[in-house]
Design a protein around this motif. Structure first.
Motif, PDB file in Angstrom:
ATOM      1  N   THR A   1       0.834  -1.203   0.000  1.00  0.00           N
ATOM      2  CA  THR A   1       0.000   0.000   0.000  1.00  0.00           C
ATOM      3  C   THR A   1       0.871   1.258   0.000  1.00  0.00           C
ATOM      4  O   THR A   1       0.368   2.358   0.199  1.00  0.00           O
TER       5      THR A   1
ATOM      6  N   THR B   1       2.942   4.470  -1.010  1.00  0.00           N
ATOM      7  CA  THR B   1       2.751   5.533  -2.000  1.00  0.00           C
ATOM      8  C   THR B   1       4.091   6.082  -2.493  1.00  0.00           C
ATOM      9  O   THR B   1       4.113   6.867  -3.427  1.00  0.00           O
ATOM     10  N   THR B   2       5.179   5.661  -1.869  1.00  0.00           N
ATOM     11  CA  THR B   2       6.511   6.110  -2.257  1.00  0.00           C
ATOM     12  C   THR B   2       7.494   4.952  -2.148  1.00  0.00           C
ATOM     13  O   THR B   2       7.459   4.191  -1.186  1.00  0.00           O
TER      14      THR B   2
ATOM     15  N   ASP C   1       6.281   6.888  -7.317  1.00  0.00           N
ATOM     16  CA  ASP C   1       4.985   6.485  -6.775  1.00  0.00           C
ATOM     17  C   ASP C   1       4.613   5.148  -7.417  1.00  0.00           C
ATOM     18  O   ASP C   1       4.292   5.103  -8.612  1.00  0.00           O
TER      19      ASP C   1
ATOM     20  N   ARG D   1       2.085   3.486  -7.394  1.00  0.00           N
ATOM     21  CA  ARG D   1       0.722   3.441  -7.920  1.00  0.00           C
ATOM     22  C   ARG D   1       0.676   3.949  -9.359  1.00  0.00           C
ATOM     23  O   ARG D   1      -0.284   3.685 -10.096  1.00  0.00           O
TER      24      ARG D   1
END
Length: 236
Positions: free
Chosen positions: A47, A49-50, A109, A111
Motif C-alpha cells: 500500500t 505511496t513512495t 509512486d 501506484r
C-alpha cells in the motif's frame, strides 16, 4: 587515468567534435537503446505511496535526466553510493579508488509506475548493462552498472529480471550489473552543480552527444511513460 571532470568537460567535447568531423554515426557516438521485454516478476502487494531505489549506470547526468522525464517519478537526485561519507566528493570519487559509483536516487509512486518499469527503462535506454566499469567515454569503477536495492523484494525482482534478459539473449553479451544492498544513509547527494545538469546545459558537448539521445530514445520507446517537463531538484 584522466580525472573524471576532464573526461566530462574535455574529452567528450573533443570526441563530439571528432564525431561530427568524421561523420561518425550517432549510434557509435552515443549509446544505443535496446528494446527489451518487461520483467515477469511482480512486486509483492503493498500500500506504499513512495518507493526509492538507487541506480548507477555511467555518468549520473544522463541517468538523472532520463528519470526526471519519467512519469510517476517524484524525485531523481544525482549522488554517490557504495563508499563512505568521508570521501563522497566528486574529485575523490573521480579517482576510482573510493568504492563509490556515480548514482541516482530515484523516488517514485508505485501506484503510477512500477519498480519493474523503472528497471526496464534503466536496462533499455539509460545505459548498456553489459559494459564492465565503463559507459561511453567514461571508464572506471565509479561508472559501473549497479542497483543498490532497499528491500528483499527489489533484490528479487532485479535478480529475476537480469536472469530473464540474459536467457532471452537480448544483448550481445551477459549483463554485468551489480546488485548491492544500500546501507542506511549510504547515498550521498552530489554537489549542487551536478544536479539538473542535463536540463540546465543541453548544449554542453557531453550532454548533447551522450545524454540527449538517451532522452530521445526514451521518448520514442516509452511514450506513455515520458513527461516533457522534467521533475528537477532545484527548479520545481
Amino acid at each position: 587515468m584522466m580525472k573524471a571532470h576532464f573526461k566530462k568537460f574535455g574529452l567528450p567535447v573533443m570526441l563530439a567534435a571528432a564525431a561530427m568531423t568524421m561523420q561518425i554515426p550517432l549510434s557509435q557516438a552515443a549509446e544505443s537503446a535496446f528494446k527489451i521485454p518487461a520483467p515477469k516478476s511482480a512486486p509483492a502487494a503493498s500500500t506504499a505511496t513512495t518507493e526509492t531505489v538507487v541506480l548507477a549506470g555511467g555518468c549520473f547526468w544522463g541517468v538523472q535526466a532520463v528519470f526526471q522525464h519519467t512519469l510517476g517519478v517524484t524525485s531523481a537526485v544525482s549522488g554517490y553510493a557504495g563508499g563512505s561519507k568521508e570521501n563522497a566528493h566528486y574529485d575523490m570519487v573521480g579517482s576510482g579508488s573510493t568504492g563509490h559509483a556515480e548514482s541516482v536516487k530515484v523516488t517514485f509512486d508505485p501506484r503510477k509506475i512500477s519498480y519493474g518499469k523503472i528497471l526496464q527503462i534503466y536496462f533499455s535506454v539509460v545505459h548498456d548493462p553489459t559494459q564492465l566499469n565503463r559507459q561511453g567515454p567514461d571508464m572506471g569503477t565509479q561508472y559501473r552498472s549497479a542497483i543498490f536495492y532497499q528491500s528483499d523484494d527489489q533484490k528479487r525482482i532485479a535478480t529475476d529480471y537480469i536472469a530473464q534478459l540474459d536467457a532471452a539473449k537480448v544483448y550481445p553479451a551477459r549483463i554485468v550489473t551489480q546488485l548491492t544492498p544500500l546501507q542506511p544513509a549510504a547515498f550521498y547527494p552530489a554537489e549542487d552543480y551536478h544536479q539538473d545538469f542535463a536540463t540546465l546545459h543541453p548544449q554542453q558537448g557531453y550532454i548533447a552527444r551522450y545524454d540527449l539521445p538517451k532522452i530521445e530514445n526514451f521518448k520514442q520507446m516509452y511514450p506513455s511513460d515520458y513527461r516533457a517537463a522534467p521533475v528537477t531538484v532545484f527548479r520545481n
